[in-house]
Write an enzyme that holds these catalytic residues in place. Structure first.
Site, PDB file in Angstrom:
ATOM      1  N   ARG A   1       0.790  -1.144   0.000  1.00  0.00           N
ATOM      2  CA  ARG A   1       0.007   0.063   0.154  1.00  0.00           C
ATOM      3  C   ARG A   1       0.907   1.286  -0.024  1.00  0.00           C
ATOM      4  O   ARG A   1       0.302   2.542   0.246  1.00  0.00           O
ATOM      5  CB  ARG A   1      -0.912  -0.023   1.246  1.00  0.00           C
ATOM      6  CG  ARG A   1      -2.160  -0.936   1.256  1.00  0.00           C
ATOM      7  CD  ARG A   1      -3.336  -0.240   1.938  1.00  0.00           C
ATOM      8  NE  ARG A   1      -4.059   0.626   1.709  1.00  0.00           N
ATOM      9  CZ  ARG A   1      -3.942   1.646   2.131  1.00  0.00           C
ATOM     10  NH1 ARG A   1      -2.909   2.097   3.221  1.00  0.00           N
ATOM     11  NH2 ARG A   1      -4.604   2.731   1.828  1.00  0.00           N
TER      12      ARG A   1
ATOM     13  N   THR B   1     -17.976   6.266  16.363  1.00  0.00           N
ATOM     14  CA  THR B   1     -19.034   6.838  17.386  1.00  0.00           C
ATOM     15  C   THR B   1     -20.140   5.817  17.661  1.00  0.00           C
ATOM     16  O   THR B   1     -20.665   5.315  16.449  1.00  0.00           O
ATOM     17  CB  THR B   1     -19.579   8.048  16.805  1.00  0.00           C
ATOM     18  OG1 THR B   1     -18.290   9.145  16.695  1.00  0.00           O
ATOM     19  CG2 THR B   1     -20.636   8.863  17.686  1.00  0.00           C
TER      20      THR B   1
ATOM     21  N   ASP C   1      -8.353   1.484   3.010  1.00  0.00           N
ATOM     22  CA  ASP C   1      -9.360   1.510   1.831  1.00  0.00           C
ATOM     23  C   ASP C   1     -10.657   1.054   2.479  1.00  0.00           C
ATOM     24  O   ASP C   1     -10.804   0.515   3.374  1.00  0.00           O
ATOM     25  CB  ASP C   1      -8.748   0.963   0.646  1.00  0.00           C
ATOM     26  CG  ASP C   1      -7.335   1.460   0.037  1.00  0.00           C
ATOM     27  OD1 ASP C   1      -7.233   2.660   0.127  1.00  0.00           O
ATOM     28  OD2 ASP C   1      -6.764   0.634   0.050  1.00  0.00           O
TER      29      ASP C   1
END
Length: 222
Positions: free
Chosen positions: A14, A170, A195
């Site tokens: 990556r 959250t 991703d």
């Protein structure tokens, strides 16, 4: 002092993606999902353990499985990963209508984590400062709770947040539907770190933990 471990850039698949979203197009993205917590809540009722702590542990367990969600930068600005990250979370003081931000050391043993974190929550419940434990350590990721409302979308706008590579979670108010209980969960991710494929896998890990809650353990002694 524990430091993040540098990533071998020569073998990191990556690398190009990280550099693009870290430097050329720095950005974060948010996804909100519903998690079926019916079985988790039933298991917690049998054991007497706290729902919020169980939610935090399940998220922390999933986060620590994947190095893309333990991302950091070295002092030189190179990508690295923490060997373990710990959850920081909010505790609401109803009398003051303020919250404290505290953290607890992650433990693969849920019972040990629960007992330690219950003490942290109790101590912070009457806190009059935002950071009663002092400055948060660098190897923590954030979990907050908005139990007063159910939501189907939630996102944060982080000013100059391009160095914040750890995820932010959250939790919203549960909703009952067709005999099942669902928890909204928002996940904020830096695109340099992960991703959509990685975040979907993270969500699946959390879903599985809450659908198969054998880790909650046996009922507490009276």
């Amino acid at each position: 002092m524990i430091l993040p471990e540098p990533i071998d850039l020569e073998t990191w698949t990556r690398r190009e993606t990280f550099e693009y979203y870290r430097v050329q197009v720095p950005c974060t993205y948010a996804i909100t999902v519903e998690i079926d917590v019916t079985r988790l809540l039933a298991a917690l009722r049998r054991t007497g353990r706290k729902t919020y702590i169980a939610q935090i542990w399940a998220i922390a367990n999933a986060v620590n499985r994947r190095r893309e969600f333990r991302m950091a930068l070295t002092e030189a600005g190179a990508p690295a990963t923490w060997p373990v990250v710990h959850p920081a979370f909010t505790v609401f003081n109803a009398a003051r209508e303020t919250f404290a931000a505290v953290w607890s050391q992650y433990d693969t043993d849920f019972a040990a984590f629960h007992d330690r974190t219950a003490e942290v929550l109790a101590d912070a419940a009457s806190a009059t400062t935002m950071f009663p434990q002092g400055e948060l350590p660098p190897d923590v990721f954030d979990v907050s709770s908005v139990p007063w409302t159910h939501f189907t979308g939630f996102s944060l706008q982080i000013d100059n947040g391009t160095r914040h590579l750890l995820p932010i979670f959250t939790i919203g108010r549960h909703v009952e539907r067709d005999g099942r209980t669902f928890m909204p969960l928002a996940v904020q991710v830096h695109h340099a770190s992960a991703d959509g494929f990685h975040t979907a896998r993270l969500v699946d890990d959390i879903r599985e933990l809450m659908a198969v809650p054998g880790w909650v353990g046996e009922a507490l002694s009276p």
